[in-house]
Design a protein around this motif. Structure first.
Motif, PDB file in Angstrom:
ATOM      1  N   ALA A  81      -1.621  -7.755   2.460  1.00 55.35           N
ATOM      2  CA  ALA A  81      -0.268  -7.324   2.462  1.00 55.35           C
ATOM      3  C   ALA A  81       0.044  -6.118   3.284  1.00 55.35           C
ATOM      4  O   ALA A  81       0.957  -6.184   3.950  1.00 55.35           O
ATOM      5  N   TYR A  82      -0.952  -5.073   3.496  1.00 59.12           N
ATOM      6  CA  TYR A  82      -0.905  -3.935   4.208  1.00 59.12           C
ATOM      7  C   TYR A  82      -0.641  -4.428   5.583  1.00 59.12           C
ATOM      8  O   TYR A  82       0.138  -3.868   6.676  1.00 59.12           O
ATOM      9  N   THR A  83      -1.805  -5.342   5.910  1.00 63.65           N
ATOM     10  CA  THR A  83      -1.891  -5.812   7.279  1.00 63.65           C
ATOM     11  C   THR A  83      -0.690  -6.520   7.678  1.00 63.65           C
ATOM     12  O   THR A  83      -0.356  -6.495   8.995  1.00 63.65           O
ATOM     13  N   LEU A  84      -0.313  -7.369   6.993  1.00 67.79           N
ATOM     14  CA  LEU A  84       1.052  -8.222   7.254  1.00 67.79           C
ATOM     15  C   LEU A  84       2.077  -7.254   7.719  1.00 67.79           C
ATOM     16  O   LEU A  84       2.659  -7.411   8.672  1.00 67.79           O
ATOM     17  N   PHE A  85       2.548  -6.174   6.721  1.00 64.70           N
ATOM     18  CA  PHE A  85       3.658  -5.281   7.115  1.00 64.70           C
ATOM     19  C   PHE A  85       3.007  -4.312   8.206  1.00 64.70           C
ATOM     20  O   PHE A  85       4.186  -4.122   8.986  1.00 64.70           O
ATOM     21  N   GLU A  86       1.909  -4.228   8.628  1.00 65.22           N
ATOM     22  CA  GLU A  86       1.637  -3.337   9.729  1.00 65.22           C
ATOM     23  C   GLU A  86       1.900  -4.130  11.108  1.00 65.22           C
ATOM     24  O   GLU A  86       2.724  -3.993  12.084  1.00 65.22           O
ATOM     25  N   ARG A  87       1.615  -5.481  10.969  1.00 65.94           N
ATOM     26  CA  ARG A  87       1.711  -6.437  12.251  1.00 65.94           C
ATOM     27  C   ARG A  87       3.411  -6.777  12.090  1.00 65.94           C
ATOM     28  O   ARG A  87       3.962  -6.727  13.194  1.00 65.94           O
ATOM     29  N   LEU A  88       4.198  -6.753  11.015  1.00 67.06           N
ATOM     30  CA  LEU A  88       5.477  -6.878  10.994  1.00 67.06           C
ATOM     31  C   LEU A  88       6.172  -5.686  11.711  1.00 67.06           C
ATOM     32  O   LEU A  88       7.146  -5.793  12.354  1.00 67.06           O
ATOM     33  N   ARG A  89       5.783  -4.622  11.573  1.00 67.32           N
ATOM     34  CA  ARG A  89       6.301  -3.158  11.992  1.00 67.32           C
ATOM     35  C   ARG A  89       6.466  -3.480  13.712  1.00 67.32           C
ATOM     36  O   ARG A  89       7.151  -2.876  14.452  1.00 67.32           O
ATOM     37  N   ALA A  90       5.247  -3.930  14.250  1.00 70.26           N
ATOM     38  CA  ALA A  90       5.103  -4.396  15.777  1.00 70.26           C
ATOM     39  C   ALA A  90       6.568  -5.006  16.367  1.00 70.26           C
ATOM     40  O   ALA A  90       6.880  -4.888  17.407  1.00 70.26           O
ATOM     41  N   HIS A  91       7.058  -5.902  15.506  1.00 71.04           N
ATOM     42  CA  HIS A  91       8.180  -6.702  15.844  1.00 71.04           C
ATOM     43  C   HIS A  91       9.623  -6.022  15.495  1.00 71.04           C
ATOM     44  O   HIS A  91      10.503  -6.483  15.614  1.00 71.04           O
ATOM     45  N   LEU A  92       9.424  -4.809  14.869  1.00 69.85           N
ATOM     46  CA  LEU A  92      10.558  -4.212  14.211  1.00 69.85           C
ATOM     47  C   LEU A  92      11.184  -2.893  15.129  1.00 69.85           C
ATOM     48  O   LEU A  92      11.711  -2.132  14.872  1.00 69.85           O
ATOM     49  N   MET A 113      11.042   2.599   8.307  1.00 75.07           N
ATOM     50  CA  MET A 113      11.151   2.528   6.770  1.00 75.07           C
ATOM     51  C   MET A 113       9.470   1.974   6.131  1.00 75.07           C
ATOM     52  O   MET A 113       8.752   1.756   6.876  1.00 75.07           O
ATOM     53  N   SER A 114       9.550   2.635   4.850  1.00 74.93           N
ATOM     54  CA  SER A 114       8.252   2.346   4.261  1.00 74.93           C
ATOM     55  C   SER A 114       8.133   0.836   3.934  1.00 74.93           C
ATOM     56  O   SER A 114       8.977   0.086   3.971  1.00 74.93           O
ATOM     57  N   ALA A 115       6.817   0.571   3.503  1.00 75.90           N
ATOM     58  CA  ALA A 115       6.529  -1.019   3.122  1.00 75.90           C
ATOM     59  C   ALA A 115       7.216  -1.363   2.019  1.00 75.90           C
ATOM     60  O   ALA A 115       7.837  -2.491   1.960  1.00 75.90           O
ATOM     61  N   SER A 116       7.467  -0.420   0.937  1.00 78.61           N
ATOM     62  CA  SER A 116       8.397  -0.968  -0.194  1.00 78.61           C
ATOM     63  C   SER A 116       9.806  -0.942   0.047  1.00 78.61           C
ATOM     64  O   SER A 116      10.612  -2.233  -0.324  1.00 78.61           O
ATOM     65  N   ASN A 117      10.221  -0.104   0.881  1.00 78.82           N
ATOM     66  CA  ASN A 117      11.871  -0.441   1.537  1.00 78.82           C
ATOM     67  C   ASN A 117      11.890  -1.683   2.191  1.00 78.82           C
ATOM     68  O   ASN A 117      12.715  -2.573   2.023  1.00 78.82           O
ATOM     69  N   LEU A 118      10.850  -2.088   3.172  1.00 77.42           N
ATOM     70  CA  LEU A 118      10.835  -3.409   3.989  1.00 77.42           C
ATOM     71  C   LEU A 118      10.800  -4.473   2.966  1.00 77.42           C
ATOM     72  O   LEU A 118      11.568  -5.538   3.145  1.00 77.42           O
ATOM     73  N   ARG A 119       9.943  -4.314   1.788  1.00 78.20           N
ATOM     74  CA  ARG A 119      10.017  -5.384   0.945  1.00 78.20           C
ATOM     75  C   ARG A 119      11.300  -5.431   0.305  1.00 78.20           C
ATOM     76  O   ARG A 119      11.541  -6.852   0.025  1.00 78.20           O
ATOM     77  N   LEU A 120      11.815  -4.489  -0.111  1.00 78.73           N
ATOM     78  CA  LEU A 120      12.960  -4.572  -0.680  1.00 78.73           C
ATOM     79  C   LEU A 120      14.273  -5.222  -0.024  1.00 78.73           C
ATOM     80  O   LEU A 120      14.994  -6.226  -0.444  1.00 78.73           O
ATOM     81  N   LYS A 121      14.265  -4.893   1.300  1.00 77.99           N
ATOM     82  CA  LYS A 121      15.697  -5.079   2.161  1.00 77.99           C
ATOM     83  C   LYS A 121      15.245  -6.559   2.860  1.00 77.99           C
ATOM     84  O   LYS A 121      16.180  -6.942   3.168  1.00 77.99           O
ATOM     85  N   LEU A 122      14.127  -6.789   3.155  1.00 73.65           N
ATOM     86  CA  LEU A 122      13.766  -8.064   4.029  1.00 73.65           C
ATOM     87  C   LEU A 122      13.078  -9.191   3.039  1.00 73.65           C
ATOM     88  O   LEU A 122      13.435 -10.487   3.403  1.00 73.65           O
ATOM     89  N   LYS A 151      12.858  -0.776  17.859  1.00 79.27           N
ATOM     90  CA  LYS A 151      14.434  -0.526  18.114  1.00 79.27           C
ATOM     91  C   LYS A 151      15.188  -1.362  17.230  1.00 79.27           C
ATOM     92  O   LYS A 151      16.214  -2.025  17.525  1.00 79.27           O
ATOM     93  N   THR A 152      14.995  -1.260  15.855  1.00 76.67           N
ATOM     94  CA  THR A 152      15.840  -1.850  14.949  1.00 76.67           C
ATOM     95  C   THR A 152      15.984  -0.883  13.666  1.00 76.67           C
ATOM     96  O   THR A 152      15.050   0.170  13.839  1.00 76.67           O
ATOM     97  N   ASP A 162      22.140 -10.325   9.930  1.00 77.52           N
ATOM     98  CA  ASP A 162      21.949 -10.621  11.603  1.00 77.52           C
ATOM     99  C   ASP A 162      20.581  -9.954  12.034  1.00 77.52           C
ATOM    100  O   ASP A 162      19.544 -10.593  12.598  1.00 77.52           O
ATOM    101  N   GLU A 163      20.134  -8.806  11.252  1.00 77.92           N
ATOM    102  CA  GLU A 163      18.976  -8.186  11.767  1.00 77.92           C
ATOM    103  C   GLU A 163      17.531  -9.304  11.403  1.00 77.92           C
ATOM    104  O   GLU A 163      16.855  -9.326  11.988  1.00 77.92           O
ATOM    105  N   LEU A 164      17.802  -9.850  10.008  1.00 81.85           N
ATOM    106  CA  LEU A 164      16.816 -10.619   9.683  1.00 81.85           C
ATOM    107  C   LEU A 164      16.742 -11.834  10.318  1.00 81.85           C
ATOM    108  O   LEU A 164      15.767 -12.284  10.700  1.00 81.85           O
ATOM    109  N   SER A 165      17.590 -12.387  10.986  1.00 80.92           N
ATOM    110  CA  SER A 165      17.617 -13.505  11.712  1.00 80.92           C
ATOM    111  C   SER A 165      17.209 -13.263  12.960  1.00 80.92           C
ATOM    112  O   SER A 165      16.242 -14.153  13.498  1.00 80.92           O
ATOM    113  N   ASP A 166      17.400 -12.170  13.624  1.00 81.51           N
ATOM    114  CA  ASP A 166      16.726 -11.829  14.907  1.00 81.51           C
ATOM    115  C   ASP A 166      15.335 -11.653  14.656  1.00 81.51           C
ATOM    116  O   ASP A 166      14.404 -11.921  15.635  1.00 81.51           O
ATOM    117  N   LEU A 167      14.908 -10.756  13.526  1.00 85.54           N
ATOM    118  CA  LEU A 167      13.444 -10.737  13.419  1.00 85.54           C
ATOM    119  C   LEU A 167      12.582 -12.104  13.207  1.00 85.54           C
ATOM    120  O   LEU A 167      11.678 -12.453  13.747  1.00 85.54           O
TER     121      LEU A 167
END
Length: 80
Positions: free
Chosen positions: A14-25, A33-42, A27-28, A68-73
């Motif tokens: 899960a940690y690795t997944l969120f760190e890889r996800l941050r590479a795509h985030l 955001m922390s991993a817990s906030n990303l989980r809550l909002k995305l 300029k958004t 819109d942000e989630l669709s772009d991601l």
């Protein structure tokens, strides 16, 4: 012992997944955001999923503030 090892392995994935996800985030609004906030909002988003033979549709509420942000991601994560 094995159950603790399994939980540690899942936490590592899960940690690795969120760190890889941050590479795509970059300029958004989610960039710092922390991993817990990303989980809550995305990740914890209520939606209706319609699966067809050719495509998958995800229907989100118009009231969801990050639609819109989630669709772009998702567009950035899908290969091709």
């Amino acid at each position: 012992w094995w159950t603790n090892q399994w939980r540690l392995l899942l936490s590592g994935f899960a940690y690795t997944l969120f760190e890889r996800l941050r590479a795509h985030l970059k300029k958004t609004p989610f960039e710092r955001m922390s991993a817990s906030n990303l989980r809550l909002k995305l990740i914890k988003v209520g939606a209706v999923i319609i699966r067809n033979t050719r495509r998958i549709q995800v229907l989100m509420s118009d009231a969801y503030p990050y639609k819109d942000e989630l669709s772009d991601l998702v567009r950035r994560l899908v290969p091709g």
